[in-house]
Motif scaffolding. Structure first.
Motif, mmCIF file in Angstrom:
data_model
loop_
_atom_site.group_PDB
_atom_site.id
_atom_site.type_symbol
_atom_site.label_atom_id
_atom_site.label_comp_id
_atom_site.label_asym_id
_atom_site.label_seq_id
_atom_site.Cartn_x
_atom_site.Cartn_y
_atom_site.Cartn_z
ATOM 1 N N PHE A 73 0.821 -1.208 0.000
ATOM 2 C CA PHE A 73 0.000 0.000 0.000
ATOM 3 C C PHE A 73 0.860 1.265 0.000
ATOM 4 N N LEU A 74 2.021 1.239 0.635
ATOM 5 C CA LEU A 74 2.937 2.385 0.573
ATOM 6 C C LEU A 74 3.389 2.622 -0.869
ATOM 7 N N ILE A 75 3.729 1.548 -1.559
ATOM 8 C CA ILE A 75 4.161 1.663 -2.957
ATOM 9 C C ILE A 75 3.010 2.162 -3.827
ATOM 10 N N LEU A 76 1.814 1.616 -3.634
ATOM 11 C CA LEU A 76 0.645 2.068 -4.375
ATOM 12 C C LEU A 76 0.366 3.551 -4.096
ATOM 13 N N SER A 77 0.396 3.916 -2.819
ATOM 14 C CA SER A 77 0.133 5.296 -2.423
ATOM 15 C C SER A 77 1.135 6.253 -3.051
ATOM 16 N N GLU A 78 2.401 5.951 -2.935
ATOM 17 C CA GLU A 78 3.423 6.862 -3.445
ATOM 18 C C GLU A 78 3.517 6.828 -4.961
ATOM 19 N N GLY A 79 3.199 5.695 -5.569
ATOM 20 C CA GLY A 79 3.180 5.623 -7.029
ATOM 21 C C GLY A 79 2.085 6.491 -7.616
ATOM 22 N N THR A 80 0.892 6.400 -7.062
ATOM 23 C CA THR A 80 -0.207 7.235 -7.554
ATOM 24 C C THR A 80 0.020 8.702 -7.183
ATOM 25 N N ASN A 81 0.606 8.946 -6.012
ATOM 26 C CA ASN A 81 0.946 10.314 -5.614
ATOM 27 C C ASN A 81 1.945 10.914 -6.598
ATOM 28 N N LEU A 82 2.940 10.130 -7.009
ATOM 29 C CA LEU A 82 3.934 10.605 -7.967
ATOM 30 C C LEU A 82 3.265 10.974 -9.290
ATOM 31 N N GLY A 83 2.349 10.143 -9.755
ATOM 32 C CA GLY A 83 1.632 10.455 -10.987
ATOM 33 C C GLY A 83 0.878 11.771 -10.889
ATOM 34 N N GLY A 84 0.185 11.954 -9.773
ATOM 35 C CA GLY A 84 -0.545 13.209 -9.560
ATOM 36 C C GLY A 84 0.389 14.406 -9.472
ATOM 37 N N MET A 85 1.511 14.230 -8.777
ATOM 38 C CA MET A 85 2.480 15.329 -8.644
ATOM 39 C C MET A 85 3.091 15.684 -9.995
ATOM 40 N N LEU A 86 3.405 14.671 -10.804
ATOM 41 C CA LEU A 86 3.961 14.940 -12.135
ATOM 42 C C LEU A 86 3.005 15.809 -12.949
ATOM 43 N N LEU A 87 1.733 15.440 -12.954
ATOM 44 C CA LEU A 87 0.744 16.190 -13.726
ATOM 45 C C LEU A 87 0.500 17.584 -13.149
ATOM 46 N N TYR A 88 0.374 17.670 -11.814
ATOM 47 C CA TYR A 88 0.128 18.965 -11.170
ATOM 48 C C TYR A 88 1.313 19.902 -11.373
ATOM 49 N N ASN A 89 2.516 19.392 -11.170
ATOM 50 C CA ASN A 89 3.704 20.223 -11.364
ATOM 51 C C ASN A 89 3.842 20.654 -12.821
ATOM 52 N N PHE A 90 3.513 19.768 -13.753
ATOM 53 C CA PHE A 90 3.581 20.139 -15.164
ATOM 54 C C PHE A 90 2.590 21.262 -15.458
ATOM 55 N N ALA A 91 1.389 21.161 -14.905
ATOM 56 C CA ALA A 91 0.395 22.227 -15.096
ATOM 57 C C ALA A 91 0.928 23.556 -14.567
ATOM 58 N N ILE A 92 1.549 23.535 -13.394
ATOM 59 C CA ILE A 92 2.108 24.765 -12.827
ATOM 60 C C ILE A 92 3.243 25.290 -13.707
ATOM 61 N N SER A 93 4.023 24.372 -14.279
ATOM 62 C CA SER A 93 5.158 24.812 -15.101
ATOM 63 C C SER A 93 4.713 25.514 -16.379
ATOM 64 N N ILE A 94 3.512 25.225 -16.889
ATOM 65 C CA ILE A 94 3.083 25.810 -18.161
ATOM 66 C C ILE A 94 1.945 26.826 -18.030
ATOM 67 N N GLY A 95 1.344 26.950 -16.847
ATOM 68 C CA GLY A 95 0.199 27.845 -16.710
ATOM 69 C C GLY A 95 0.314 28.773 -15.517
ATOM 70 N N PRO A 96 -0.675 29.639 -15.335
ATOM 71 C CA PRO A 96 -0.664 30.556 -14.188
ATOM 72 C C PRO A 96 -0.907 29.791 -12.877
ATOM 73 N N VAL A 97 0.048 29.894 -11.978
ATOM 74 C CA VAL A 97 -0.033 29.152 -10.721
ATOM 75 C C VAL A 97 -1.291 29.516 -9.940
ATOM 76 N N SER A 98 -1.738 30.751 -10.035
ATOM 77 C CA SER A 98 -2.950 31.179 -9.317
ATOM 78 C C SER A 98 -4.167 30.380 -9.743
ATOM 79 N N MET A 99 -4.355 30.245 -11.046
ATOM 80 C CA MET A 99 -5.527 29.541 -11.560
ATOM 81 C C MET A 99 -5.435 28.039 -11.301
ATOM 82 N N ILE A 100 -4.253 27.479 -11.441
ATOM 83 C CA ILE A 100 -4.078 26.043 -11.222
ATOM 84 C C ILE A 100 -4.335 25.713 -9.761
ATOM 85 N N ASN A 101 -3.814 26.536 -8.865
ATOM 86 C CA ASN A 101 -4.035 26.319 -7.439
ATOM 87 C C ASN A 101 -5.508 26.440 -7.094
#
Length: 161
Positions: free
Chosen positions: A125-153
């Protein structure tokens, strides 16, 4: 209280305006006001006929400010380096800060004691949790890298509604 997370976009929009030069439209600014006002209304508790903030309100304000600073710093990193370099540096810094907690003897002892008690199911479950968390972080961070942080947040802030 999850609705108090609605204060995080307020800190992000102010810091993005001041430190990143981010500008939004009038409709976007009005949307922020509604979001913050809704979070404030939900956080109030009626006591002796007067509405007062709940105790958790102040902790959540500090937490929202902390996450707001993190996201502005993250956006700054992405403005000054490539996405992958920024992502890797941010994760390395997270690791260093996390490992720093092991310098406290009681935390270190408790951590290593808990490691000995981990079951295969818990590790899974730790691996599942952190694996899915990593996927979400990759996408969220990518959104912040290309768009306005205010709107994404702010968009992330409505996930609790």
């Amino acid at each position: 209280m999850i609705p108090l997370w609605q204060f995080q976009p307020l800190f992000v929009i102010l810091m993005a305006f001041l430190f990143l030069g981010e500008r939004l439209t009038l409709v976007q600014y009005l949307s922020f006001i509604l979001l913050v006002f809704g979070g404030l209304l939900i956080s109030l508790k009626k006591s002796n006929g007067v509405f007062r903030p709940r105790k958790v309100f102040y902790i959540m304000i500090l937490s929202s400010l902390s996450f707001g600073i993190y996201e502005i710093a993250m956006k700054y990193v992405y403005l000054n380096t490539s996405y992958w370099n920024g992502f890797i540096w941010l994760r390395i810094c997270t690791l260093i800060v996390g490992l720093a907690f092991l310098l406290v003897k009681s935390y270190r002892n408790d951590f290593f004691l808990s490691v000995k008690k981990l079951t295969k199911t818990t590790v899974g479950f730790l691996i599942l949790s952190e694996g899915t968390n990593l996927g979400g972080m990759l996408l969220y961070n990518f959104a912040i890298s290309i768009g306005p942080v205010s709107m994404i947040n702010a968009t992330r802030g409505v996930q609790s509604v």
